[in-house]
Design an enzyme around this catalytic site. Structure first.
Site, PDB file in Angstrom:
ATOM      1  N   ASN A 265       2.904   3.626 -14.642  1.00 48.56           N
ATOM      2  CA  ASN A 265       1.506   3.552 -15.045  1.00 48.56           C
ATOM      3  C   ASN A 265       0.580   4.153 -13.990  1.00 48.56           C
ATOM      4  OD1 ASN A 265      -0.817   2.475 -16.610  1.00 48.56           O
ATOM      5  ND2 ASN A 265      -1.063   1.148 -14.837  1.00 48.56           N
ATOM      6  N   GLU A 266      -0.195   5.145 -14.400  1.00 50.25           N
ATOM      7  CA  GLU A 266      -1.296   5.705 -13.596  1.00 50.25           C
ATOM      8  C   GLU A 266      -0.832   6.225 -12.237  1.00 50.25           C
ATOM      9  OE1 GLU A 266      -3.965   2.342 -13.640  1.00 50.25           O
ATOM     10  OE2 GLU A 266      -5.016   3.080 -15.395  1.00 50.25           O
ATOM     11  N   LEU A 267       0.372   6.754 -12.174  1.00 49.67           N
ATOM     12  CA  LEU A 267       0.913   7.188 -10.895  1.00 49.67           C
ATOM     13  C   LEU A 267       0.313   8.510 -10.442  1.00 49.67           C
ATOM     14  CD1 LEU A 267       4.640   6.249 -11.622  1.00 49.67           C
ATOM     15  CD2 LEU A 267       2.947   4.907 -10.367  1.00 49.67           C
TER      16      LEU A 267
END
Length: 928
Positions: free
Chosen positions: A478-480
């Protein structure tokens, strides 16, 4: 042998083999903490909090501020112990411990002897205890669970441990979650509590296998069934005319015999009729895995489609291990389906550019070779304690998903991998599951021990879930790329290359090969929000090269997420991102009074009570501070300001009624805002960005608190979920207003796969329901193309010709078209409304809404009699769980609306019907 006879034999063998598995949920467990002098009955699957609550050592973990007051549990070690009866101790029996989930750090003993230690919540663990049992007089199994937060802190403090620039690890409550393989949200998130529970959270077994000189038993502990098109490669659209390729791979306990092979039988799950059977070819076997393939005739199988795009055709696939004499040793059955699902991130072609699509790359899903519009939301852990998540609860949740016209859920990273029973429901209901590995809002270690642990975790879960047709994607986390790598670049640009290399080591060099090695049918992306790949070349050792920010001006890449808590620009379309797909966006709201009453004392039922504020984890403390008023107040203030800015706000004499009205008003803003965004994103299907998906944040709540959810913890729908149901209809009409120029447009948008045609009509009204006659808005005939949008009105409006505080535009569309994979013409209706200015300034009038119930039809009827009712709302009392077929709508006077409902549970004995109420935004102006 006839196919039906083979199937019957397989069923008998499966039943016989099941006797070798001793389900440890049937043992008498004890949960202990000797330093605290606690010893209570335990259970499996369970966690320490749940067993302590069942034994009345603690109260409901979800009540009040127990997430803080019960931290002594997470700071302690807990031991589960059970005497295991009925074991075969003969010398020709091999005995295994098999755990499908241990949360998280354990030391395991059997017969008073050490067995192993574990450190990963998501792995399947199995241990040969045959030698321990052979000399055991007291077969006691003991599992000691360590404190995950304390162990995470110890790991973080090790010499030469990995560190990251400031802000990369987003700390919610307990720190250092990135060092351990445990549900990341267990350490807190901005929508949920930090319990960090411990326990045997998944089924556990003792497996006993007999062996002799002639034969040995096997137990299938995991399986990987991959159905793809011949020649299909991950992330690329396959040839839809190619035959199906079945690759079946079984992970076993026990010794595979020399010459072992695999047979298969496929039956229709609806009719139980056999479709095909035979022996698999290309058999390969290792010590514990056997794999084979076969080509399947496409004409034998009906395709599986997501909800709204076709039927959910499912098949039962049984694969058996046979010895050299074709005797069945072990078998496994899985329900599956035939479909291709691809995330297309290829470069925009010249043909697409000629159609008006902006250059860049695609970023959309294709099901069985067809582009489609993904409509849905983000699925978070439905409970802080997974053993409480039942099939009934999940079926109820998915019924709400499909009732709201959603065909996809993004299963958010940083929770837990989706259990098979939830995938089974998704298969049946036609809900695609964008799935993710459990990494999020942090960067992670890349030492070899950590990587090896992740390899085991990922391999097990990719193989376990692969047979589900609802599985749509694997994302690394997630959202890396959009947040974590960006933060590194902002705070420590000189270290960016080093952390980028570490990121690629885990998410491109570790996880991608695991997906590609175990499935040809599923696409992979390293990060949930990404600009896609720069190159995909399967001849390279590292086939995917990410684009990152290597973008060409004027081109459009990737998917977007969007959060803006400045509510002054909430409905400004120019503030919304323009991308190919919107994977998360949102704003928080309060749950209903009925939900608050489940978890909060009556004395705390007011908007800024300490308990209400501290259960609001937006914004999180960033540590274990239990008096997070400064940050929580910011989140409460955002909801308050948004309500005050856009709607009349309540000021009722009764404090509980006032609290309830305030909670509801925050839900109206949330729903209104999401509706604005979804309309905008859906219109993008016919714009140069060719936007083909919107998944809002978030589907459901993990507990009773302020959040971004559309469904409250017990299943009650917020205003948002009703609005999502409305705005996710196949054909919609929606307004778009440029407040700067006065430009005003209305579009009809369709996600059908063929052209639709119809009539769009419009009428301006004063709030008392009388038509505004000085503005002409004639009806318009239109056609709208497949997965497209068309403008049906373009004009300008200003406050000199229209009293913005006393004007509302009602719009309606009636269209004829065909749903995908049908040849029947359907009539689609949708209505919408538009008001130029904030409703806080609108000259609302009392609509005098009436409500009646017909005992024959069992429907409610609502009618506005003296004016327009905006955001009309039917409210059902506590003690019932139901959803109305529509809610949160506009009512023009003299147009009664009949409302049906779906009742899910009732503890009132039917009395709830008399206690349903109706109100509208006008009620906020009243003192009672």
């Amino acid at each position: 042998m006839p196919v039906r006879t083979i199937l019957a034999a397989l069923i008998i063998v499966t039943s016989a083999l099941a006797q070798n598995a001793i389900d440890l949920s049937g043992s008498d467990w004890t949960l202990q903490n000797l330093p605290l002098n606690i010893s209570v009955p335990g259970s499996v699957p369970s966690q320490a909090h749940l067993d302590l609550h069942a034994a009345q050592v603690i109260g409901d973990p979800y009540y009040g501020l127990n997430d803080f007051s019960l931290r002594w549990i997470v700071n302690s070690n807990w031991t589960y112990t059970a005497m295991i009866f009925g074991l075969d101790t003969s010398s020709n029996t091999q005995t295994w411990l098999l755990f499908n989930g241990l949360d998280t750090f354990t030391s395991i003993e059997f017969c008073g002897q050490p067995v192993a230690s574990t450190n990963n919540q998501f792995r399947q663990y199995y241990f040969d205890i045959s030698s321990l049992l052979s000399s055991c007089s007291s077969p006691v199994l003991s599992i000691n669970f360590g404190s995950a937060p304390m162990i995470a802190d110890q790991i973080a403090a090790e010499p030469n441990q990995e560190t990251w620039p400031y802000g990369v690890e987003i700390v919610y409550e307990f720190p250092n979650r990135q060092f351990i393989r445990k549900e990341q949200s267990d350490f807190g998130w901005d929508w949920g509590p930090a319990y960090a529970p411990a326990g045997i959270w998944q089924p556990a077994y003792i497996i006993q296998l007999s062996s002799s000189n002639k034969s040995s038993e096997l137990y299938i502990r995991n399986s990987d069934f991959d159905i793809s098109r011949v020649g299909q490669l991950n992330n690329l659209p396959p040839d839809q005319g190619a035959p199906w390729l079945l690759n079946a791979s079984l992970d076993v306990l026990g010794a595979l015999p020399q010459g072992a092979a695999l047979n298969y039988v496929i039956t229709n799950s609806s009719t139980n009729q056999a479709v095909s059977s035979g022996a698999l070819a290309n058999i390969t076997a290792s010590e514990s895995t056997i794999t084979g393939t076969t080509i399947l005739e496409p004409s034998f199988y009906e395709l599986w489609w997501p909800r709204g795009l076709g039927l959910q055709n499912l098949y039962n696939l049984t694969v058996s291990v046979v010895d050299s004499s074709n005797k069945t040793i072990a078998s496994v059955n899985r329900r599956t389906g035939f479909r291709t699902i691809v995330l297309n991130m290829e470069a925009i072609s010249d043909e697409q550019i000629a159609q008006g699509i902006a250059p860049g790359n695609n970023w959309h899903f294709e099901i069985n070779g067809h582009e489609f519009y993904a409509k849905g939301s983000n699925f978070i852990p439905p409970d802080a304690f997974w053993p409480r998540v039942t099939s009934n609860k999940m079926q109820q949740l998915f019924d709400s998903v499909t009732a709201a016209n959603q065909n996809m859920l993004r299963v958010w990273a940083s929770g837990a991998y989706t259990p098979d029973f939830i995938y089974d429901i998704a298969d049946q209901e036609g809900v695609l599951m964008w799935s993710e590995f459990e990494f999020g809002d942090a960067l992670y270690p890349t030492n070899q021990d950590f990587i090896d642990n992740v390899i085991e975790e990922a391999t097990y879960n990719v193989r376990r879930a692969n047979h589900h047709p609802s599985l749509a994607l694997w994302a690394g986390g997630n959202e890396l790329e959009s947040l974590e790598l960006m933060t590194v670049n902002e705070t420590a640009p000189e270290q960016h290359d080093m952390y980028l290399a570490q990121y690629e080591q885990l998410f491109l060099n570790t996880l991608l090969p695991i997906v590609y090695a175990n499935s040809k049918s599923i696409s992979y992306i390293p990060s949930s929000t990404t600009n896609g790949y720069l190159e995909l070349n399967f001849s390279l050792p590292e086939p995917m090269i990410e684009r990152y920010n290597n973008k060409t001006p004027g081109s459009i890449y990737g998917d977007t997420d969007y959060y803006n808590y400045d509510s002054s620009i909430a409905f400004n379309y120019s503030s919304y991102p323009v991308g190919r797909f919107a994977n998360e966006f949102g704003y928080h709201s309060m749950p209903s009074l009925q939900t608050w009453q489940q978890a909060v004392a009556p004395s705390d039922l007011y908007f800024n009570s300490s308990t209400i504020e501290l259960r609001n984890h937006h914004y999180p403390p960033g540590n274990t501070n239990i008096t997070n008023f400064p940050n929580s107040t910011k989140g409460m203030g955002e909801m308050t300001i948004a309500a005050e800015r856009w709607y009349p706000v309540p000021n009722k004499i009764d404090s509980v009624s006032n609290f309830s009205a305030w909670c509801h008003t925050t839900q109206i803003f949330q729903a209104d805002f999401y509706k604005s965004e979804i309309q905008f994103y859906r219109r993008g299907s016919g714009f140069p960005n060719r936007q083909l998906g919107s998944l809002y944040w978030q589907l459901e709540d993990i507990w009773q608190a302020p959040s971004w959810a559309g469904i409250e913890y017990d299943g009650r729908w917020k205003v948002l979920h009703y609005v999502a149901k409305d705005i996710y209809q196949p054909v919609i009409i929606a307004p778009y207003y440029n407040i700067t120029t006065g430009g005003f447009e209305i579009y009809v948008t369709s996600d059908l796969w063929s052209m639709a045609s119809g009539v769009a009509s419009f009428q301006w009204y004063h709030w008392d329901g009388s038509p505004i006659t000085n503005i002409s808005t004639p009806s318009t005939n239109f056609t709208v193309g497949a997965l497209n949008t068309t403008r049906v009105l373009a004009t300008t409006i200003n406050n000199s010709t229209l009293d913005f505080n006393n004007a509302l535009l009602y719009m309606n569309v009636t269209a004829q078209g065909q749903l995908p994979n049908t040849d029947t013409t359907t009539t689609f209706n949708h209505e919408n409304f538009f008001h130029p200015f904030s409703l806080a300034e609108a000259e609302l009038v009392d609509p005098a809404i009436t409500l009646s119930y017909d005992n024959t039809t069992q429907n409610f009827t609502v009618e506005a009699t003296t004016g327009i009712a905006v955001w009309a709302w039917l409210d059902n009392p506590a003690g019932t769980l139901l959803n109305f077929d529509s809610n949160g709508f506009l009512l023009l006077p003299g147009r009664p609306r009949e409302i049906s409902y779906t009742l899910k549970s009732d503890t009132t004995g039917g009395q709830w019907v008399d206690d349903v109420t109706v109100e509208s935004l006008w009620n906020n102006t009243l003192s009672v």
